[in-house]
Motif scaffolding. Structure first.
Motif: not given
Length: 144
Positions: A14-25
């Protein structure tokens, strides 16, 4: 965001991307361009915020260490280039022409060096023990 992935042809998992709310789009746009309609199949994993705080502390310490190491490395590279060029030209180099290390700098530079040294020890201690804050369950999300 940061992405972890397996290496090699036979890597599965499984790959996991940690994405800040500001980067989500922007992350969604990347996923759609790479995966097309498959990008809608991502599952969201809610991770215990206490773990993210622990990870952030470690990342902050690592940043101090890397910043100091980068400064020292750049100074060393510049000095090597200057010394090699002077040697090739048969010239002597005055020590005042060389880049100084953080220890040779002003009070702020020396403090930065000392803080990086402390950060290295503190990070070593933190990495020696598991990051889990909760003492229940077996998953990072806290459930289970």
């Amino acid at each position: 965001g940061r992405t972890a992935r397996g290496m090699g042809e036979k890597a599965v998992g499984t790959s996991i991307s940690l994405v800040a709310p500001a980067e989500e789009r922007e992350h969604q746009k990347i996923c759609q361009s790479v995966l097309g309609e498959e990008s809608n199949k991502f599952e969201q994993a809610h991770i215990d915020g206490r773990l993210l705080s622990e990870a952030q502390e470690r990342a902050s310490l690592a940043t101090k260490i890397v910043s100091c190491n980068d400064f020292e490395s750049q100074a060393s590279k510049k000095n090597k280039w200057l010394l090699d060029a002077a040697n090739d030209a048969g010239l002597d180099v005055d020590d005042s022409m060389l880049e100084s290390s953080l220890l040779d700098g002003d009070k702020r530079d020396r403090q930065r060096f000392i803080e990086a040294k402390r950060a290295k020890e503190q990070l070593r201690q933190l990495l020696a023990k598991p990051m889990r804050k909760q003492h229940f369950g077996k998953f990072l999300s806290g459930a289970g």
